[in-house]
Design an enzyme around this catalytic site. Structure first.
Site, short mmCIF file in Angstrom:
data_model
loop_
_atom_site.label_atom_id
_atom_site.label_comp_id
_atom_site.label_asym_id
_atom_site.label_seq_id
_atom_site.Cartn_x
_atom_site.Cartn_y
_atom_site.Cartn_z
N ASP A 78 0.85 -1.19 0.00
CA ASP A 78 0.00 0.00 0.00
C ASP A 78 0.89 1.24 0.00
OD1 ASP A 78 -1.97 1.98 0.52
OD2 ASP A 78 -3.17 0.57 1.68
N ARG A 98 -0.66 4.46 -0.15
CA ARG A 98 -1.56 5.60 0.04
C ARG A 98 -1.07 6.52 1.16
NH1 ARG A 98 -7.14 2.46 0.42
NH2 ARG A 98 -5.72 0.91 1.28
#
Length: 446
Positions: free
Chosen positions: A351, A353
Protein backbone atom coordinates in the site's frame (compact mmCIF):
# COMPACT_ATOMS: atom_id res chain seq x y z
CA UNK A 1 32.39 12.16 -42.40
CA UNK A 2 34.32 15.04 -40.84
CA UNK A 3 33.06 16.73 -37.63
CA UNK A 4 32.48 19.94 -39.63
CA UNK A 5 30.37 18.09 -42.21
CA UNK A 6 28.45 16.31 -39.46
CA UNK A 7 27.73 19.63 -37.73
CA UNK A 8 26.44 21.16 -40.98
CA UNK A 9 24.28 18.11 -41.62
CA UNK A 10 22.81 18.19 -38.12
CA UNK A 11 22.23 21.94 -37.97
CA UNK A 12 19.02 22.17 -40.05
CA UNK A 13 17.32 19.38 -38.10
CA UNK A 14 18.32 20.94 -34.79
CA UNK A 15 17.15 24.36 -35.91
CA UNK A 16 13.69 22.99 -36.58
CA UNK A 17 13.26 22.06 -32.93
CA UNK A 18 11.41 24.78 -30.98
CA UNK A 19 13.66 24.37 -27.93
CA UNK A 20 16.71 25.04 -30.11
CA UNK A 21 15.17 27.62 -32.44
CA UNK A 22 15.85 31.18 -31.22
CA UNK A 23 13.02 32.47 -33.45
CA UNK A 24 10.32 30.27 -31.91
CA UNK A 25 7.28 32.39 -31.14
CA UNK A 26 6.23 30.12 -28.29
CA UNK A 27 9.14 30.60 -25.93
CA UNK A 28 11.75 33.13 -24.93
CA UNK A 29 15.23 32.60 -26.37
CA UNK A 30 16.78 31.70 -23.05
CA UNK A 31 16.00 28.36 -21.42
CA UNK A 32 16.11 28.44 -17.62
CA UNK A 33 16.73 24.84 -16.57
CA UNK A 34 16.95 25.63 -12.88
CA UNK A 35 17.67 28.50 -10.53
CA UNK A 36 19.72 29.13 -7.41
CA UNK A 37 19.20 31.56 -4.54
CA UNK A 38 20.66 34.99 -5.24
CA UNK A 39 20.56 34.81 -9.04
CA UNK A 40 19.35 37.78 -11.10
CA UNK A 41 16.28 35.77 -12.15
CA UNK A 42 15.35 35.14 -8.52
CA UNK A 43 13.26 37.64 -6.55
CA UNK A 44 10.53 35.52 -4.93
CA UNK A 45 7.47 37.00 -3.28
CA UNK A 46 7.75 36.26 0.42
CA UNK A 47 5.75 33.26 1.55
CA UNK A 48 5.04 32.77 5.26
CA UNK A 49 3.35 29.38 5.50
CA UNK A 50 1.01 29.22 8.46
CA UNK A 51 0.38 32.97 8.80
CA UNK A 52 -3.24 33.66 9.73
CA UNK A 53 -3.44 36.73 7.47
CA UNK A 54 -3.54 35.52 3.83
CA UNK A 55 -1.96 38.74 2.55
CA UNK A 56 0.93 38.34 5.00
CA UNK A 57 1.08 34.64 4.14
CA UNK A 58 1.44 35.54 0.47
CA UNK A 59 0.19 33.96 -2.76
CA UNK A 60 1.48 30.69 -4.21
CA UNK A 61 3.37 31.55 -7.41
CA UNK A 62 4.69 28.83 -9.73
CA UNK A 63 4.16 30.29 -13.21
CA UNK A 64 7.19 30.70 -15.50
CA UNK A 65 5.55 33.45 -17.58
CA UNK A 66 7.50 36.65 -18.16
CA UNK A 67 5.78 38.65 -15.41
CA UNK A 68 5.95 35.93 -12.75
CA UNK A 69 9.08 33.85 -13.32
CA UNK A 70 11.29 36.03 -11.10
CA UNK A 71 8.62 36.20 -8.41
CA UNK A 72 8.03 32.45 -8.10
CA UNK A 73 8.04 31.15 -4.55
CA UNK A 74 6.99 27.55 -5.25
CA UNK A 75 8.10 24.59 -7.36
CA UNK A 76 5.92 22.64 -9.81
CA UNK A 77 2.79 23.67 -11.66
CA UNK A 78 -0.90 24.21 -11.02
CA UNK A 79 -3.29 21.46 -12.09
CA UNK A 80 -1.48 18.51 -10.58
CA UNK A 81 -1.26 15.72 -13.17
CA UNK A 82 -3.27 17.86 -15.61
CA UNK A 83 -0.34 20.24 -16.00
CA UNK A 84 0.94 17.93 -18.75
CA UNK A 85 -2.28 18.38 -20.75
CA UNK A 86 -1.88 22.12 -20.33
CA UNK A 87 1.62 21.85 -21.84
CA UNK A 88 0.27 19.77 -24.74
CA UNK A 89 -2.43 22.36 -25.45
CA UNK A 90 0.22 25.08 -25.62
CA UNK A 91 2.59 23.05 -27.78
CA UNK A 92 -0.21 22.17 -30.23
CA UNK A 93 -1.30 25.79 -30.53
CA UNK A 94 -4.68 25.35 -28.83
CA UNK A 95 -3.74 27.51 -25.84
CA UNK A 96 -1.64 30.71 -25.83
CA UNK A 97 1.39 30.34 -23.56
CA UNK A 98 0.56 33.69 -21.93
CA UNK A 99 -3.12 32.88 -21.32
CA UNK A 100 -4.52 34.34 -18.11
CA UNK A 101 -7.83 33.11 -16.63
CA UNK A 102 -10.81 35.41 -16.12
CA UNK A 103 -12.08 34.65 -12.60
CA UNK A 104 -15.35 36.57 -12.88
CA UNK A 105 -18.23 34.68 -11.17
CA UNK A 106 -15.97 31.79 -10.13
CA UNK A 107 -16.14 32.58 -6.41
CA UNK A 108 -17.16 29.76 -4.02
CA UNK A 109 -20.86 28.99 -3.55
CA UNK A 110 -20.06 28.62 0.14
CA UNK A 111 -17.45 30.58 2.08
CA UNK A 112 -15.97 28.24 4.68
CA UNK A 113 -15.17 30.13 7.87
CA UNK A 114 -11.46 30.44 8.54
CA UNK A 115 -10.38 27.75 11.00
CA UNK A 116 -7.52 27.87 13.54
CA UNK A 117 -5.89 25.01 11.61
CA UNK A 118 -5.43 27.30 8.59
CA UNK A 119 -2.70 29.13 10.50
CA UNK A 120 -1.20 26.06 12.17
CA UNK A 121 1.71 24.84 9.99
CA UNK A 122 1.54 21.42 11.66
CA UNK A 123 -2.14 20.85 10.80
CA UNK A 124 -2.27 21.73 7.09
CA UNK A 125 0.79 20.80 5.03
CA UNK A 126 -0.61 19.37 1.77
CA UNK A 127 -3.06 22.03 0.53
CA UNK A 128 -3.30 25.82 0.40
CA UNK A 129 -5.93 26.83 2.98
CA UNK A 130 -6.52 30.09 1.10
CA UNK A 131 -6.57 28.44 -2.33
CA UNK A 132 -10.33 28.91 -2.80
CA UNK A 133 -10.29 32.71 -2.58
CA UNK A 134 -7.22 33.91 -4.46
CA UNK A 135 -9.08 36.30 -6.80
CA UNK A 136 -10.35 38.25 -3.77
CA UNK A 137 -7.44 37.87 -1.37
CA UNK A 138 -4.68 38.55 -3.90
CA UNK A 139 -6.38 40.95 -6.31
CA UNK A 140 -3.53 43.46 -5.86
CA UNK A 141 -1.03 40.83 -6.97
CA UNK A 142 -3.23 39.94 -9.93
CA UNK A 143 -3.39 43.64 -10.83
CA UNK A 144 0.43 43.70 -10.83
CA UNK A 145 0.32 41.07 -13.58
CA UNK A 146 1.35 38.13 -11.39
CA UNK A 147 -0.18 34.78 -12.32
CA UNK A 148 -1.98 33.71 -9.14
CA UNK A 149 -4.21 30.64 -9.56
CA UNK A 150 -6.82 28.94 -7.34
CA UNK A 151 -6.07 25.46 -6.05
CA UNK A 152 -9.52 24.94 -4.50
CA UNK A 153 -12.99 25.38 -6.04
CA UNK A 154 -16.35 25.10 -4.30
CA UNK A 155 -19.63 24.54 -6.13
CA UNK A 156 -23.11 23.02 -5.74
CA UNK A 157 -24.70 20.18 -7.64
CA UNK A 158 -27.24 17.37 -7.73
CA UNK A 159 -26.02 13.79 -7.80
CA UNK A 160 -27.80 10.53 -8.57
CA UNK A 161 -26.38 7.17 -7.50
CA UNK A 162 -28.06 3.90 -8.52
CA UNK A 163 -27.80 2.41 -5.03
CA UNK A 164 -29.46 5.49 -3.55
CA UNK A 165 -32.34 5.13 -6.03
CA UNK A 166 -32.67 1.47 -4.99
CA UNK A 167 -32.80 2.43 -1.30
CA UNK A 168 -35.56 4.95 -1.97
CA UNK A 169 -37.57 2.28 -3.82
CA UNK A 170 -36.98 -0.17 -0.99
CA UNK A 171 -38.14 2.36 1.60
CA UNK A 172 -34.86 2.41 3.54
CA UNK A 173 -34.07 6.02 2.57
CA UNK A 174 -36.56 8.87 2.80
CA UNK A 175 -37.25 11.62 0.30
CA UNK A 176 -37.13 14.67 2.58
CA UNK A 177 -37.16 17.40 -0.09
CA UNK A 178 -34.05 19.05 1.34
CA UNK A 179 -31.24 16.53 0.93
CA UNK A 180 -32.96 13.85 -1.17
CA UNK A 181 -35.23 16.01 -3.26
CA UNK A 182 -37.31 13.51 -5.25
CA UNK A 183 -38.08 9.83 -5.78
CA UNK A 184 -35.82 9.76 -8.82
CA UNK A 185 -32.94 9.90 -6.35
CA UNK A 186 -31.57 13.39 -6.94
CA UNK A 187 -29.48 14.49 -3.96
CA UNK A 188 -28.27 18.01 -3.18
CA UNK A 189 -24.55 18.24 -2.56
CA UNK A 190 -21.84 20.85 -2.04
CA UNK A 191 -18.60 19.87 -3.77
CA UNK A 192 -15.05 21.00 -3.03
CA UNK A 193 -12.20 20.19 -5.44
CA UNK A 194 -8.65 20.47 -4.08
CA UNK A 195 -5.31 20.38 -5.89
CA UNK A 196 -2.27 19.34 -3.82
CA UNK A 197 0.03 22.10 -2.53
CA UNK A 198 2.78 20.70 -0.31
CA UNK A 199 4.68 22.64 2.34
CA UNK A 200 7.82 20.51 2.23
CA UNK A 201 9.02 21.05 5.83
CA UNK A 202 5.54 20.13 7.07
CA UNK A 203 5.28 17.07 4.82
CA UNK A 204 8.73 15.90 5.97
CA UNK A 205 7.74 16.35 9.62
CA UNK A 206 4.47 14.46 9.09
CA UNK A 207 6.39 11.50 7.62
CA UNK A 208 9.16 11.85 10.21
CA UNK A 209 11.88 12.18 7.56
CA UNK A 210 14.56 14.77 6.88
CA UNK A 211 13.43 17.50 4.48
CA UNK A 212 16.62 17.12 2.44
CA UNK A 213 16.00 13.40 1.98
CA UNK A 214 12.40 14.09 0.99
CA UNK A 215 13.46 16.69 -1.59
CA UNK A 216 16.14 14.41 -3.02
CA UNK A 217 13.74 11.47 -3.28
CA UNK A 218 11.12 13.63 -5.03
CA UNK A 219 13.80 14.87 -7.44
CA UNK A 220 15.36 11.49 -8.21
CA UNK A 221 12.17 9.49 -8.53
CA UNK A 222 10.37 11.94 -10.79
CA UNK A 223 13.21 11.44 -13.25
CA UNK A 224 14.92 14.69 -12.24
CA UNK A 225 11.89 16.63 -13.46
CA UNK A 226 12.04 19.26 -10.70
CA UNK A 227 15.71 20.27 -10.17
CA UNK A 228 14.73 23.19 -7.95
CA UNK A 229 13.82 20.67 -5.29
CA UNK A 230 17.57 20.40 -4.74
CA UNK A 231 18.84 23.77 -6.04
CA UNK A 232 16.31 26.03 -4.29
CA UNK A 233 16.16 25.08 -0.60
CA UNK A 234 14.67 28.54 0.04
CA UNK A 235 11.49 27.56 -1.86
CA UNK A 236 9.49 25.51 0.61
CA UNK A 237 6.33 24.78 -1.39
CA UNK A 238 5.91 22.11 -4.11
CA UNK A 239 2.86 21.50 -6.30
CA UNK A 240 3.29 17.80 -7.12
CA UNK A 241 2.09 16.22 -10.40
CA UNK A 242 -0.49 13.99 -8.71
CA UNK A 243 -4.27 13.87 -8.41
CA UNK A 244 -6.07 15.81 -5.72
CA UNK A 245 -9.32 15.15 -3.91
CA UNK A 246 -13.02 16.02 -3.96
CA UNK A 247 -15.23 16.61 -0.92
CA UNK A 248 -18.97 15.87 -1.11
CA UNK A 249 -20.95 17.56 1.66
CA UNK A 250 -24.53 16.50 2.36
CA UNK A 251 -26.70 18.96 4.25
CA UNK A 252 -25.86 22.63 4.90
CA UNK A 253 -22.05 22.92 4.61
CA UNK A 254 -22.01 25.27 7.63
CA UNK A 255 -22.78 22.27 9.84
CA UNK A 256 -19.52 20.48 9.04
CA UNK A 257 -17.49 22.56 11.49
CA UNK A 258 -20.20 22.58 14.20
CA UNK A 259 -19.20 20.12 16.95
CA UNK A 260 -22.72 20.23 18.36
CA UNK A 261 -24.17 18.20 15.47
CA UNK A 262 -23.32 14.65 14.45
CA UNK A 263 -20.98 13.98 11.55
CA UNK A 264 -20.75 10.85 9.39
CA UNK A 265 -17.57 10.57 7.30
CA UNK A 266 -16.40 8.30 4.51
CA UNK A 267 -12.78 8.78 3.35
CA UNK A 268 -12.55 6.89 0.05
CA UNK A 269 -9.54 6.21 -2.14
CA UNK A 270 -10.15 5.98 -5.86
CA UNK A 271 -10.89 2.60 -7.47
CA UNK A 272 -11.90 3.22 -11.07
CA UNK A 273 -12.65 -0.41 -11.84
CA UNK A 274 -15.15 -0.73 -9.00
CA UNK A 275 -16.33 2.86 -8.41
CA UNK A 276 -17.14 3.49 -12.08
CA UNK A 277 -17.25 0.13 -13.87
CA UNK A 278 -18.49 -1.90 -10.87
CA UNK A 279 -15.97 -4.71 -10.91
CA UNK A 280 -16.85 -7.20 -8.18
CA UNK A 281 -13.28 -8.13 -7.18
CA UNK A 282 -13.23 -5.57 -4.36
CA UNK A 283 -15.60 -3.77 -1.98
CA UNK A 284 -14.82 -0.25 -3.14
CA UNK A 285 -18.06 0.63 -4.96
CA UNK A 286 -20.33 -0.99 -2.34
CA UNK A 287 -18.49 0.76 0.49
CA UNK A 288 -18.61 4.10 -1.34
CA UNK A 289 -22.37 3.74 -1.92
CA UNK A 290 -22.86 2.72 1.72
CA UNK A 291 -20.85 5.75 2.83
CA UNK A 292 -22.89 8.10 0.66
CA UNK A 293 -26.17 6.70 1.98
CA UNK A 294 -25.10 6.95 5.61
CA UNK A 295 -23.83 10.50 5.03
CA UNK A 296 -27.21 11.41 3.54
CA UNK A 297 -29.07 9.90 6.48
CA UNK A 298 -26.94 11.84 8.96
CA UNK A 299 -27.71 15.07 7.11
CA UNK A 300 -31.42 14.24 7.07
CA UNK A 301 -31.28 13.75 10.85
CA UNK A 302 -29.99 17.29 11.36
CA UNK A 303 -26.32 16.44 11.28
CA UNK A 304 -23.74 16.52 8.51
CA UNK A 305 -22.48 13.95 6.03
CA UNK A 306 -19.11 14.13 4.29
CA UNK A 307 -17.49 11.90 1.69
CA UNK A 308 -13.87 12.67 0.75
CA UNK A 309 -12.72 11.09 -2.52
CA UNK A 310 -8.94 10.89 -3.05
CA UNK A 311 -7.27 10.18 -6.41
CA UNK A 312 -5.10 7.30 -5.22
CA UNK A 313 -5.88 4.61 -7.76
CA UNK A 314 -4.95 1.06 -6.78
CA UNK A 315 -3.73 2.02 -3.30
CA UNK A 316 -1.64 4.69 -5.07
CA UNK A 317 0.16 1.93 -6.97
CA UNK A 318 -1.72 2.71 -10.17
CA UNK A 319 -4.10 0.78 -12.35
CA UNK A 320 -1.43 -1.02 -14.40
CA UNK A 321 0.08 -2.49 -11.24
CA UNK A 322 -3.42 -3.33 -9.99
CA UNK A 323 -4.26 -5.33 -13.12
CA UNK A 324 -0.90 -7.13 -13.03
CA UNK A 325 -1.71 -8.15 -9.47
CA UNK A 326 -5.15 -9.38 -10.58
CA UNK A 327 -3.54 -11.62 -13.17
CA UNK A 328 -1.00 -12.94 -10.66
CA UNK A 329 -3.75 -13.67 -8.13
CA UNK A 330 -6.12 -15.39 -10.50
CA UNK A 331 -3.48 -17.50 -12.27
CA UNK A 332 -1.61 -18.41 -9.08
CA UNK A 333 -4.54 -19.43 -6.93
CA UNK A 334 -6.53 -16.56 -5.50
CA UNK A 335 -6.59 -17.21 -1.76
CA UNK A 336 -6.79 -14.69 1.06
CA UNK A 337 -3.57 -15.87 2.73
CA UNK A 338 -1.62 -14.81 -0.41
CA UNK A 339 -3.55 -11.58 -1.09
CA UNK A 340 -0.90 -9.11 0.06
CA UNK A 341 2.02 -11.24 -1.11
CA UNK A 342 0.84 -10.97 -4.72
CA UNK A 343 0.91 -7.16 -4.47
CA UNK A 344 4.28 -7.05 -2.73
CA UNK A 345 5.81 -9.31 -5.40
CA UNK A 346 4.98 -6.73 -8.09
CA UNK A 347 4.95 -3.36 -6.32
CA UNK A 348 7.40 -4.00 -3.47
CA UNK A 349 4.87 -2.75 -0.91
CA UNK A 350 1.24 -3.59 -0.21
CA UNK A 351 0.00 0.00 0.00
CA UNK A 352 1.40 3.42 -0.92
CA UNK A 353 -1.56 5.60 0.04
CA UNK A 354 0.24 6.79 3.18
CA UNK A 355 -2.68 8.40 4.97
CA UNK A 356 -0.49 10.84 6.93
CA UNK A 357 -1.55 13.80 4.72
CA UNK A 358 -5.23 12.83 4.52
CA UNK A 359 -6.42 14.64 7.70
CA UNK A 360 -5.45 18.04 6.25
CA UNK A 361 -8.77 18.35 4.46
CA UNK A 362 -10.62 17.55 7.70
CA UNK A 363 -8.73 20.34 9.48
CA UNK A 364 -9.51 22.71 6.61
CA UNK A 365 -13.21 21.90 6.91
CA UNK A 366 -13.05 22.56 10.64
CA UNK A 367 -14.06 19.02 11.64
CA UNK A 368 -13.62 18.69 15.41
CA UNK A 369 -14.84 15.11 15.87
CA UNK A 370 -16.27 12.26 13.82
CA UNK A 371 -19.35 10.56 15.22
CA UNK A 372 -19.45 7.76 12.65
CA UNK A 373 -16.39 6.79 10.62
CA UNK A 374 -17.51 4.70 7.64
CA UNK A 375 -14.24 2.84 7.19
CA UNK A 376 -12.46 -0.28 8.42
CA UNK A 377 -8.97 1.06 7.66
CA UNK A 378 -6.67 1.39 10.64
CA UNK A 379 -4.34 3.58 8.57
CA UNK A 380 -7.11 6.13 8.06
CA UNK A 381 -8.33 5.85 11.66
CA UNK A 382 -4.88 6.25 13.18
CA UNK A 383 -3.91 9.16 10.91
CA UNK A 384 -7.05 11.08 11.91
CA UNK A 385 -6.79 10.36 15.64
CA UNK A 386 -3.07 11.23 15.68
CA UNK A 387 -4.03 14.64 14.30
CA UNK A 388 -6.27 15.24 17.31
CA UNK A 389 -9.68 14.44 15.78
CA UNK A 390 -11.55 11.84 17.88
CA UNK A 391 -13.59 9.09 16.20
CA UNK A 392 -16.55 7.94 18.29
CA UNK A 393 -17.79 4.99 16.21
CA UNK A 394 -16.36 2.89 13.37
CA UNK A 395 -18.76 1.31 10.88
CA UNK A 396 -17.64 -1.71 8.81
CA UNK A 397 -19.29 -2.48 5.49
CA UNK A 398 -22.38 -4.67 6.03
CA UNK A 399 -21.86 -8.29 4.99
CA UNK A 400 -24.74 -8.25 2.53
CA UNK A 401 -22.95 -5.58 0.46
CA UNK A 402 -19.77 -7.64 0.01
CA UNK A 403 -19.52 -9.29 -3.46
CA UNK A 404 -18.58 -12.97 -3.24
CA UNK A 405 -15.38 -12.56 -5.28
CA UNK A 406 -14.17 -9.78 -2.97
CA UNK A 407 -14.14 -11.95 0.18
CA UNK A 408 -10.47 -12.63 -0.60
CA UNK A 409 -9.68 -8.94 -0.28
CA UNK A 410 -11.85 -8.05 2.72
CA UNK A 411 -10.95 -11.15 4.77
CA UNK A 412 -7.23 -10.63 4.12
CA UNK A 413 -7.56 -7.01 5.25
CA UNK A 414 -9.44 -8.00 8.40
CA UNK A 415 -6.75 -10.56 9.19
CA UNK A 416 -4.11 -7.85 8.66
CA UNK A 417 -5.78 -5.66 11.28
CA UNK A 418 -8.69 -3.89 9.60
CA UNK A 419 -11.48 -3.06 12.02
CA UNK A 420 -14.42 -5.44 12.13
CA UNK A 421 -17.30 -6.33 14.43
CA UNK A 422 -17.51 -9.77 12.85
CA UNK A 423 -15.40 -12.89 12.55
CA UNK A 424 -11.61 -12.76 12.51
CA UNK A 425 -9.83 -15.42 10.48
CA UNK A 426 -6.79 -17.56 11.22
CA UNK A 427 -4.10 -18.18 8.61
CA UNK A 428 -5.60 -21.62 8.03
CA UNK A 429 -9.05 -20.06 7.50
CA UNK A 430 -7.62 -17.64 4.95
CA UNK A 431 -6.30 -20.48 2.81
CA UNK A 432 -9.89 -21.64 2.34
CA UNK A 433 -11.14 -18.20 1.18
CA UNK A 434 -10.81 -18.36 -2.60
CA UNK A 435 -11.68 -16.18 -5.57
CA UNK A 436 -13.21 -17.60 -8.70
CA UNK A 437 -10.02 -17.76 -10.81
CA UNK A 438 -9.78 -17.50 -14.61
CA UNK A 439 -11.27 -20.94 -15.28
CA UNK A 440 -13.56 -20.95 -18.33
CA UNK A 441 -12.56 -17.36 -19.01
CA UNK A 442 -8.98 -17.52 -20.23
CA UNK A 443 -7.85 -19.81 -23.03
CA UNK A 444 -4.48 -20.97 -21.71
CA UNK A 445 -3.72 -23.12 -24.78
CA UNK A 446 -2.28 -21.10 -27.67
Amino acid sequence: MSSETAAKTAAPADAEQPWANPHSSLFQNRIVLTTYPGQSVVDPVELNWGHEDPVQRGPILVSRTKETIKKRNAIGAHGGSYAIYNALAIASGDLPPDFRPNFENTQPTFQPPQQPAWSDPTKIVSMDPFGHNVSALFKDRLAEGLDVRPSIAITRAHMRVAEIVDSIKAGTLDVDGEVVINRQGDVKVTKVAVEPVWHLPGVAARFKVDEGILRRALFEFTGGSYPELVTRPDMKVFLPPIGGLTVYIFGPPERVSDPNVKLALRVHDECNGSDVFQSDICTCRPYLAFGIEEAIKEAQNGGSGVVVYFRKEGRALGEVVKYLVYNSRKRGGDTADQYFTRTENIAGVRDMRFQALMPDILHWLGIKKIDRMLSMSNMKHDAIVEQGIPILERCPIPDHLIPSDSRVEIDAKINAGYFTTGKKYTEEDLKQVKGRGWQSWEDVVH
